[in-house]
Design a protein around this motif. Structure first.
Motif, PDB file in Angstrom:
ATOM      1  N   GLN A  55      37.528  32.142  42.221  1.00  0.00           N
ATOM      2  CA  GLN A  55      36.248  32.287  42.912  1.00  0.00           C
ATOM      3  C   GLN A  55      35.992  31.110  43.852  1.00  0.00           C
ATOM      4  O   GLN A  55      35.409  31.284  44.925  1.00  0.00           O
ATOM      5  N   TYR A  56      36.424  29.930  43.472  1.00  0.00           N
ATOM      6  CA  TYR A  56      36.256  28.727  44.301  1.00  0.00           C
ATOM      7  C   TYR A  56      36.899  28.932  45.671  1.00  0.00           C
ATOM      8  O   TYR A  56      36.305  28.597  46.712  1.00  0.00           O
ATOM      9  N   LEU A  57      38.096  29.491  45.683  1.00  0.00           N
ATOM     10  CA  LEU A  57      38.759  29.741  46.973  1.00  0.00           C
ATOM     11  C   LEU A  57      38.098  30.894  47.723  1.00  0.00           C
ATOM     12  O   LEU A  57      37.940  30.842  48.947  1.00  0.00           O
ATOM     13  N   LYS A  58      37.716  31.929  46.998  1.00  0.00           N
ATOM     14  CA  LYS A  58      37.044  33.063  47.651  1.00  0.00           C
ATOM     15  C   LYS A  58      35.773  32.613  48.362  1.00  0.00           C
ATOM     16  O   LYS A  58      35.485  33.041  49.481  1.00  0.00           O
ATOM     17  N   ASP A  59      35.012  31.755  47.708  1.00  0.00           N
ATOM     18  CA  ASP A  59      33.753  31.274  48.288  1.00  0.00           C
ATOM     19  C   ASP A  59      33.983  30.504  49.586  1.00  0.00           C
ATOM     20  O   ASP A  59      33.082  30.394  50.416  1.00  0.00           O
ATOM     21  N   ARG A  60      35.180  29.966  49.738  1.00  0.00           N
ATOM     22  CA  ARG A  60      35.504  29.191  50.944  1.00  0.00           C
ATOM     23  C   ARG A  60      36.291  30.001  51.955  1.00  0.00           C
ATOM     24  O   ARG A  60      36.793  29.460  52.946  1.00  0.00           O
ATOM     25  N   GLY A  61      36.430  31.302  51.696  1.00  0.00           N
ATOM     26  CA  GLY A  61      37.144  32.166  52.621  1.00  0.00           C
ATOM     27  C   GLY A  61      38.638  31.884  52.653  1.00  0.00           C
ATOM     28  O   GLY A  61      39.321  32.190  53.639  1.00  0.00           O
ATOM     29  N   GLU A  62      39.163  31.311  51.562  1.00  0.00           N
ATOM     30  CA  GLU A  62      40.580  30.973  51.509  1.00  0.00           C
ATOM     31  C   GLU A  62      41.343  31.987  50.655  1.00  0.00           C
ATOM     32  O   GLU A  62      40.739  32.807  49.961  1.00  0.00           O
ATOM     33  N   ASP A  63      42.643  31.925  50.712  1.00  0.00           N
ATOM     34  CA  ASP A  63      43.487  32.927  50.066  1.00  0.00           C
ATOM     35  C   ASP A  63      43.584  32.675  48.566  1.00  0.00           C
ATOM     36  O   ASP A  63      44.431  31.908  48.106  1.00  0.00           O
ATOM     37  N   ALA A  64      42.732  33.340  47.820  1.00  0.00           N
ATOM     38  CA  ALA A  64      42.719  33.150  46.364  1.00  0.00           C
ATOM     39  C   ALA A  64      43.955  33.751  45.716  1.00  0.00           C
ATOM     40  O   ALA A  64      44.395  33.292  44.652  1.00  0.00           O
ATOM     41  N   ARG A  65      44.543  34.757  46.345  1.00  0.00           N
ATOM     42  CA  ARG A  65      45.723  35.407  45.761  1.00  0.00           C
ATOM     43  C   ARG A  65      46.958  34.517  45.826  1.00  0.00           C
ATOM     44  O   ARG A  65      47.988  34.825  45.213  1.00  0.00           O
ATOM     45  N   SER A  66      46.865  33.422  46.571  1.00  0.00           N
ATOM     46  CA  SER A  66      48.006  32.510  46.640  1.00  0.00           C
ATOM     47  C   SER A  66      48.082  31.591  45.418  1.00  0.00           C
ATOM     48  O   SER A  66      49.075  30.884  45.234  1.00  0.00           O
ATOM     49  N   LEU A  67      47.049  31.603  44.577  1.00  0.00           N
ATOM     50  CA  LEU A  67      47.067  30.785  43.369  1.00  0.00           C
ATOM     51  C   LEU A  67      48.016  31.391  42.332  1.00  0.00           C
ATOM     52  O   LEU A  67      48.122  32.612  42.208  1.00  0.00           O
ATOM     53  N   SER A  68      48.660  30.526  41.570  1.00  0.00           N
ATOM     54  CA  SER A  68      49.454  30.959  40.422  1.00  0.00           C
ATOM     55  C   SER A  68      48.693  30.537  39.171  1.00  0.00           C
ATOM     56  O   SER A  68      48.399  29.351  38.993  1.00  0.00           O
ATOM     57  N   LEU A  69      48.356  31.494  38.331  1.00  0.00           N
ATOM     58  CA  LEU A  69      47.485  31.239  37.177  1.00  0.00           C
ATOM     59  C   LEU A  69      48.254  31.361  35.872  1.00  0.00           C
ATOM     60  O   LEU A  69      48.968  32.345  35.645  1.00  0.00           O
ATOM     61  N   TYR A  70      48.080  30.359  35.023  1.00  0.00           N
ATOM     62  CA  TYR A  70      48.785  30.335  33.739  1.00  0.00           C
ATOM     63  C   TYR A  70      47.823  29.890  32.640  1.00  0.00           C
ATOM     64  O   TYR A  70      46.889  29.132  32.889  1.00  0.00           O
ATOM     65  N   GLY A  71      48.080  30.361  31.436  1.00  0.00           N
ATOM     66  CA  GLY A  71      47.238  29.946  30.317  1.00  0.00           C
ATOM     67  C   GLY A  71      47.903  30.227  28.988  1.00  0.00           C
ATOM     68  O   GLY A  71      48.966  30.865  28.919  1.00  0.00           O
ATOM     69  N   GLN A  72      47.280  29.743  27.933  1.00  0.00           N
ATOM     70  CA  GLN A  72      47.737  30.041  26.579  1.00  0.00           C
ATOM     71  C   GLN A  72      46.504  30.131  25.688  1.00  0.00           C
ATOM     72  O   GLN A  72      45.537  29.394  25.875  1.00  0.00           O
TER      73      GLN A  72
END
Length: 499
Positions: free
Chosen positions: A209-226
């Protein structure tokens, strides 16, 4: 079908929970509501895709081809097929959810261990009422966009967390705190983001959402978790899917005892510690059973660079895991209880090692009662392996104990509070009664104690304390206590209770 506003959608979903309330334990029914919501969304979106393909091709077989859809739902397990049944509805639902998991590798396990066939909980009449409620509104993309449904899902998570009290904090961190952490670490397009205790996935989504709010490409993020808790892992997977986030990889398991990293070549998780641009987490506070017996003999993954935390406090095990998970220029933000900042013993030695290595960049103290079921104040610790040149040998201390809005049952941060605290970190400068840049040498002289109020006080006028006078008062009180104890034991001896 009536058009839904955000508020009416949230009300509609919460009313579904009302149907189960009193029949299913409050701590359990979120799994059923989340599961049914996801099932309805999948079925409605599949129908939407099918109708669009059919209109384009005129070929029913091609329109139903699994390769033409984002996910596959076997014909006999779609919503309409289940709704044709008036008996054994629970078993039909169980079969449908299991079939969807089997048909979609990415959805394996997302429905957890929900059992709609338990007749003691779910009579056919109750399930009929619940399913009828869910189908009052279509949940196609055209009716409810992904962001709208995702926000409604977050609303449900928040409501369930509030109702669960202390346990609510195990899977949900208040969104404004998450926003603050993301604002501080400032993710950029193309970065990898990792949450080792990801709960329902809120921190990963907030980075998007942080990138979306700035009009940047949020889909370019790589997301990982456990995530350790199986049910919560399923909530996170659904949360990401409903927000239309496909490129997220969430492992199951204990991060401290069995850390997982994603191997893109093998397309699976393997044991080990990854390397990420940004690491965000709100680990369990002062975990009692965290893996001390293993770490006491040396962490097999080499994350105990600064030492082994004490048996009853696992906080710094999570912090060290996060440090080990950073790329050389990476940055982390982690929520910790205040005790981590000043407790002595093993924790004091670890803190000393981190300060001497100059990896701690800032400490942001938060107001009390911001977290579900935890009235104690917490802090956000910000660290890097390689701090910017102008911040080396220094630690920014921010005291946010007066930066909050009081609520009825719980305090919260407003947008203004988030901005104030985030800007203080970015500025890395002294701000009267809010922030101070402290030399590591000064912290060393204080025994490597990072107790926030030692460096920044927020009260308007700090009353001068006459130490000698206070010691004299204490000694007087001790003398009076000793005198009272002597009188009490005298009476007890006369009565024969003590010799």
């Amino acid at each position: 079908m009536p058009t839904l506003s955000q508020q009416s959608l949230e009300r509609h979903l919460w009313q579904a929970a009302d149907i189960l309330r009193g029949t299913v334990d409050a701590g359990d029914y979120k799994q059923y509501i989340f599961g049914l919501l996801f099932y309805k969304r999948l079925c409605d979106v599949w129908d939407e895709e099918y109708e669009k393909l059919l209109a384009e091709t005129g070929d029913r077989e091609e329109a139903a081809d699994p390769d033409e859809h984002r996910f596959h739902i076997p014909t006999e397990h779609r919503w309409d097929a289940v709704r044709k049944q008036s008996t054994q509805i629970g078993q039909r639902l169980n079969n449908a959810l299991a079939a969807i998991e089997d048909a979609n590798l990415r959805l394996r396990g997302v429905f957890g261990d929900v059992d709609f066939a338990n007749q003691d909980r779910f009579s056919d009449a109750l399930l009929e009422k619940l399913l009828a409620h869910f189908e009052k509104h279509r949940l196609r993309n055209a009716d409810v966009p992904a962001d709208m449904l995702g926000d409604a899902y977050l609303y449900l998570i928040k409501m369930f967390a509030e109702g669960a009290g202390k346990k609510g904090g195990e899977f949900y961190t208040p969104r404004q705190i998450v926003r603050l952490m993301v604002e501080i670490v400032e993710p950029r397009p193309g970065m990898s983001i990792y949450d080792p205790t990801c709960g329902s996935g809120g921190m990963l989504l907030e980075a998007v959402q942080y990138l979306k709010d700035r009009g940047e490409d949020a889909r370019s993020l790589s997301l990982y978790g456990q995530e350790k808790n199986f049910g919560t892992w399923g909530i996170a997977q659904i949360n990401l899917f409903l927000h239309d986030v496909d490129d997220a990889f969430i492992a199951r398991g204990d991060t401290i005892l069995s850390p997982k990293r994603y191997d893109p070549k093998a397309r699976e998780f393997v044991e080990g510690v990854g390397a990420y641009d940004r690491v965000l987490a709100n680990p369990p506070f002062s975990e009692k059973v965290w893996g001390y017996d293993v770490w006491a003999n040396g962490d097999p993954f080499g994350r105990d660079e600064y030492g082994c935390p004490p048996k009853g406090y696992g906080d710094l095990a999570f912090v060290q895991h996060m440090l080990a998970s950073l790329k050389p220029e990476g940055m982390l933000a982690v929520v910790v209880p205040h005790g981590v900042l000043f407790r002595s013993g093993a924790e004091g030695r670890i803190r000393e090692g981190m300060l001497k290595a100059d990896v701690i960049e800032a400490v942001v103290g938060l107001a009390p009662n911001l977290f579900y079921g935890a009235g104690i104040p917490a802090a956000i610790l910000i660290a890097r392996k390689n701090k910017p040149q102008d911040r080396r040998g220094r630690v920014l201390i921010v005291n946010g104990d007066a930066t909050y809005q009081a609520g009825k049952a719980q305090n919260f941060l407003t947008d203004k509070h988030v901005k104030t605290l985030a800007e203080a970190v970015h500025a890395f400068a002294d701000v009267d009664k809010l922030a101070r840049v402290v030399l590591v040498e000064e912290i060393s002289a204080n025994g490597f104690n990072l107790n926030i109020s030692r460096y920044v006080q927020t009260s308007a006028d700090v009353e001068a304390v006459d130490v000698a006078e206070e010691i004299a008062k204490l000694q007087d009180l001790i003398a009076k206590r000793n005198e009272a104890e002597a009188v009490m034991f005298g009476h007890l001896r006369r009565l024969g209770y003590v010799s």
